[in-house]
Design a protein around this motif. Structure first.
Motif, PDB file in Angstrom:
ATOM      1  N   PHE A   1      43.661  47.540  62.526  1.00 26.84           N
ATOM      2  CA  PHE A   1      43.691  46.077  62.444  1.00 26.84           C
ATOM      3  C   PHE A   1      43.765  45.497  63.847  1.00 26.84           C
ATOM      4  O   PHE A   1      44.485  46.003  64.702  1.00 26.84           O
ATOM      5  N   LEU A   2      43.010  44.454  64.062  1.00 28.86           N
ATOM      6  CA  LEU A   2      42.996  43.738  65.335  1.00 28.86           C
ATOM      7  C   LEU A   2      43.482  42.315  65.068  1.00 28.86           C
ATOM      8  O   LEU A   2      42.906  41.608  64.236  1.00 28.86           O
ATOM      9  N   ILE A   3      44.558  41.915  65.733  1.00 30.68           N
ATOM     10  CA  ILE A   3      45.114  40.583  65.517  1.00 30.68           C
ATOM     11  C   ILE A   3      44.262  39.547  66.236  1.00 30.68           C
ATOM     12  O   ILE A   3      44.219  39.498  67.464  1.00 30.68           O
ATOM     13  N   LEU A   4      43.565  38.738  65.450  1.00 32.35           N
ATOM     14  CA  LEU A   4      42.846  37.574  65.967  1.00 32.35           C
ATOM     15  C   LEU A   4      43.653  36.379  65.501  1.00 32.35           C
ATOM     16  O   LEU A   4      43.477  35.878  64.393  1.00 32.35           O
ATOM     17  N   GLY A   5      44.584  35.959  66.342  1.00 36.60           N
ATOM     18  CA  GLY A   5      45.596  35.031  65.871  1.00 36.60           C
ATOM     19  C   GLY A   5      45.687  33.764  66.690  1.00 36.60           C
ATOM     20  O   GLY A   5      44.896  33.500  67.594  1.00 36.60           O
ATOM     21  N   ALA A   6      46.695  32.982  66.346  1.00 36.87           N
ATOM     22  CA  ALA A   6      47.031  31.779  67.098  1.00 36.87           C
ATOM     23  C   ALA A   6      48.471  31.434  66.787  1.00 36.87           C
ATOM     24  O   ALA A   6      48.963  31.697  65.687  1.00 36.87           O
ATOM     25  N   GLN A   7      49.126  30.844  67.774  1.00 36.70           N
ATOM     26  CA  GLN A   7      50.526  30.477  67.630  1.00 36.70           C
ATOM     27  C   GLN A   7      50.658  28.962  67.544  1.00 36.70           C
ATOM     28  O   GLN A   7      50.032  28.237  68.326  1.00 36.70           O
ATOM     29  N   VAL A   8      51.465  28.507  66.595  1.00 38.06           N
ATOM     30  CA  VAL A   8      51.741  27.074  66.511  1.00 38.06           C
ATOM     31  C   VAL A   8      52.754  26.697  67.585  1.00 38.06           C
ATOM     32  O   VAL A   8      53.370  27.551  68.222  1.00 38.06           O
ATOM     33  N   ARG A   9      52.950  25.414  67.781  1.00 41.39           N
ATOM     34  CA  ARG A   9      53.907  24.949  68.776  1.00 41.39           C
ATOM     35  C   ARG A   9      55.332  25.305  68.357  1.00 41.39           C
ATOM     36  O   ARG A   9      55.593  25.639  67.200  1.00 41.39           O
ATOM     37  N   ASN A  10      56.250  25.168  69.290  1.00 43.64           N
ATOM     38  CA  ASN A  10      57.610  25.664  69.102  1.00 43.64           C
ATOM     39  C   ASN A  10      58.314  25.086  67.881  1.00 43.64           C
ATOM     40  O   ASN A  10      59.051  25.800  67.189  1.00 43.64           O
TER      41      ASN A  10
ATOM     42  N   ALA B   1      34.700  42.589  61.690  1.00 40.84           N
ATOM     43  CA  ALA B   1      34.333  43.840  62.366  1.00 40.84           C
ATOM     44  C   ALA B   1      35.523  44.500  63.054  1.00 40.84           C
ATOM     45  O   ALA B   1      35.328  45.379  63.900  1.00 40.84           O
ATOM     46  N   VAL B   2      36.762  44.107  62.692  1.00 40.26           N
ATOM     47  CA  VAL B   2      37.924  44.611  63.430  1.00 40.26           C
ATOM     48  C   VAL B   2      38.052  46.130  63.346  1.00 40.26           C
ATOM     49  O   VAL B   2      38.464  46.788  64.305  1.00 40.26           O
ATOM     50  N   GLY B   3      37.679  46.707  62.207  1.00 45.65           N
ATOM     51  CA  GLY B   3      37.749  48.163  62.072  1.00 45.65           C
ATOM     52  C   GLY B   3      36.796  48.864  63.023  1.00 45.65           C
ATOM     53  O   GLY B   3      37.161  49.846  63.678  1.00 45.65           O
ATOM     54  N   GLU B   4      35.579  48.360  63.123  1.00 44.54           N
ATOM     55  CA  GLU B   4      34.579  48.953  64.013  1.00 44.54           C
ATOM     56  C   GLU B   4      34.987  48.777  65.471  1.00 44.54           C
ATOM     57  O   GLU B   4      34.855  49.699  66.283  1.00 44.54           O
TER      58      GLU B   4
ATOM     59  N   GLY C   1      33.686  44.524  56.841  1.00 44.83           N
ATOM     60  CA  GLY C   1      33.726  45.737  57.644  1.00 44.83           C
ATOM     61  C   GLY C   1      32.459  46.563  57.603  1.00 44.83           C
ATOM     62  O   GLY C   1      32.359  47.571  58.305  1.00 44.83           O
ATOM     63  N   LYS C   2      31.462  46.157  56.836  1.00 46.16           N
ATOM     64  CA  LYS C   2      30.218  46.923  56.701  1.00 46.16           C
ATOM     65  C   LYS C   2      29.071  46.187  57.381  1.00 46.16           C
ATOM     66  O   LYS C   2      28.926  44.980  57.252  1.00 46.16           O
ATOM     67  N   TRP C   3      28.239  46.964  58.098  1.00 43.88           N
ATOM     68  CA  TRP C   3      27.091  46.375  58.789  1.00 43.88           C
ATOM     69  C   TRP C   3      26.008  46.009  57.791  1.00 43.88           C
ATOM     70  O   TRP C   3      25.650  46.802  56.901  1.00 43.88           O
TER      71      TRP C   3
END
Length: 533
Positions: free
Chosen positions: A44-53, A395-398, A500-502
């Motif tokens: 798993f690849l974290i493609l994330g974002a953080q909210v403000r405090n 495509a995070v697995g690849e 995840g599949k091409w």
């Protein structure tokens, strides 16, 4: 017989899925020496974002959830406040946590929860009121003049135990409500710890410890000369090393208490010193945090943490990559839990994930206020990051597999850099940004208007490459030094990843490959096979 086999196959498939679902998220080191984050048995690849405090409240989160979808993120980073979950000593209220978990599930997002407790940006502001009010039981640090500052001292066992108890209760609750679904995949322990206003605690108790011998185990790990803190570390490093020792030991105890209840992967984030290295610790950055100059000390003291992660807001690309290099170590998987939101992040993401194999990339301030009368569009705030996430998310697995193989090279447009050369085993790839024009010595790019060119080129097999690019032209030639002079595309498949599949959408040929393969502003994936002759 066929029915029996079908039933057995279905049972086996169900049991395998159940096994993966029951497997705890974890960070593992691969035989190649690299790292990967595993969630439900898959990379798993974290493609994330953080909210403000102060956005971890229902009204603010209801506005934030749609933004995660607009960004094409797969993970939300959201704070959990000690002052909210333990408003009175020993009395816990996890309703705010449950709302966050429920909201993430409804929006098909994973979660990284951020524990705002003893430290938040070098201060103590998010501890409960009963901690703030009782400086006798929960002592504050003192500066050189002997005055109290707005930071709790890390030498206090009472404060450490109270923080650890609250964090353990949180992890116990997460086990009860989320151990089957794994909505929460990772925990951040504290937030940018350290002390502003002073480089260390100068209370009488701390001064006594500072005058004593530095811990033998630490001296051995860092290969220092035994003695007092001053004797072991010298006058330039002793105060900051002393602070780092007690803060890292404190945070490791908090993490260990949480893992004893529910062993999710855990990390600590760091307010960097590199932006103003000429400033003193405690002034320009929190002293005692996991800055690069004390990173070895932190690694020696924090076996309960899976990673030490840089909050990378360095603006110049040389400095940004230097931070990635410093925190991507054989003993430390790279995570980027905070970075700037905007056009720079679209380019710098390629460095982080492609060049330094980061397991996450998450800008801060997803819910920054963009009003109708500001003249700013949300897509402009995101820059090209949403386009990156859109292509990367399925495509995070690849991508993880290519990271493990060290197969990825990246080309990123920077000021005055319009062409980049990427060498591979048999072929060289040349990436050009802007309109290619002939010039002295060959073909050169003209640059794009806002330096938006970026490409990731990965060799997936001999003579076969996978490319993801934006605002760039990618071409190939035989490796320099080869007797062969030309390269030809045997095939060029434009396509995308779906679950995840091409999936190939069309074959490129003719004008689309004659000068190389052009990648538009919205980006695309292309698979190619080459022949050198």
């Amino acid at each position: 017989m066929r029915i029996l086999l079908s039933v057995l196959a279905s049972a086996l498939l169900f049991s395998s899925a159940a096994l993966f679902a029951s497997e705890m998220p974890h960070v593992e080191k691969t035989p190649s020496g690299s790292y990967r984050l595993m969630v439900d048995g898959q990379p798993f690849l974290i493609l994330g974002a953080q909210v403000r405090n102060s956005s971890a409240w229902p009204e603010q989160l209801e506005k934030a959830w749609p933004l995660y979808k607009e960004l094409h993120a797969n993970t939300a980073e959201i704070p959990v406040y000690w002052e909210v979950i333990e408003p009175q000593p020993g009395k816990f209220d996890f309703s705010s946590v449950d709302r966050i978990v429920d909201g993430a599930r409804k929006n098909n997002l994973r979660l990284v929860l951020l524990w705002f407790a003893t430290w938040k940006n070098g201060e103590m502001d998010y501890v409960p009121q009963w901690v703030k009010d009782d400086s006798a039981q929960f002592p504050r640090m003192r500066d050189r003049a002997g005055d109290q500052i707005r930071v709790l001292t890390p030498i206090s066992e009472t404060t450490r135990n109270a923080d650890a108890k609250a964090f353990a209760a949180l992890m116990r609750h997460l086990k009860e409500v989320d151990s089957e679904q794994h909505t929460v995949i990772m925990m951040q322990v504290e937030n940018e710890p350290g002390s502003l206003e002073s480089d260390r605690d100068y209370s009488p108790e701390a001064n006594k410890l500072f005058a004593g011998a530095a811990p033998g185990k630490l001296i051995q790990a860092l290969k220092k000369k035994p003695g007092t803190w001053l004797e072991a570390f010298g006058p330039e490093e002793a105060n900051e090393a002393f602070a780092a020792n007690y803060i890292s030991t404190y945070i490791n105890a908090v993490a260990a208490a949480g893992k004893a209840e529910y062993p999710l992967p855990m990390y600590v984030n760091c307010w960097l010193r590199e932006r103003k290295t000429f400033e003193r610790p405690g002034d320009a950055y929190p002293s005692g945090g996991a800055t690069s100059n004390v990173l070895d000390l932190w690694k020696a003291n924090t076996p309960s943490l899976d990673a030490i992660a840089p909050d990378n807001y360095v603006l110049d690309y040389v400095g940004y990559r230097d931070i990635l290099r410093k925190y991507s170590r054989p003993d430390n998987p790279l995570f980027v839990p905070e970075t700037m939101l905007g056009p720079l992040s679209a380019r710098y993401m390629f460095y982080a994930i492609g060049e330094y194999h980061s397991l996450s990339f998450a800008p801060f301030g997803l819910d920054a206020r963009v009003t109708a009368d500001s003249g700013i569009k949300q897509e402009d705030v995101f820059g090209g990051l949403a386009a990156n996430f859109k292509l990367f998310a399925p495509a995070v697995g690849e991508i993880s597999k290519l990271q493990q193989k060290n197969a990825i090279k990246v080309a990123v447009e920077e000021d005055q850099i319009t062409d980049l050369w990427l060498p591979f085993a048999k072929f060289d790839s040349v990436v050009t940004f802007g309109t290619p024009k002939p010039g002295y010595g060959g073909l050169f790019g003209t640059a794009t208007k806002n330096r938006t060119g970026r490409a990731m080129v990965a060799e997936v097999a001999p003579d076969e490459f996978l490319i993801c690019g934006f605002d760039s032209l990618v071409r190939f030639m035989p490796r320099r030094g080869s007797e062969l002079r030309k390269a030809q595309f045997l095939s060029a498949e434009e396509g995308s990843y779906v679950d995840g599949k091409w999936q190939t959408s069309r074959l490129l040929n003719g004008d689309e490959v004659f000068f190389g393969i052009f990648f538009p502003a919205e980006g695309k994936w292309v698979k190619v096979k080459l022949k050198a002759y």
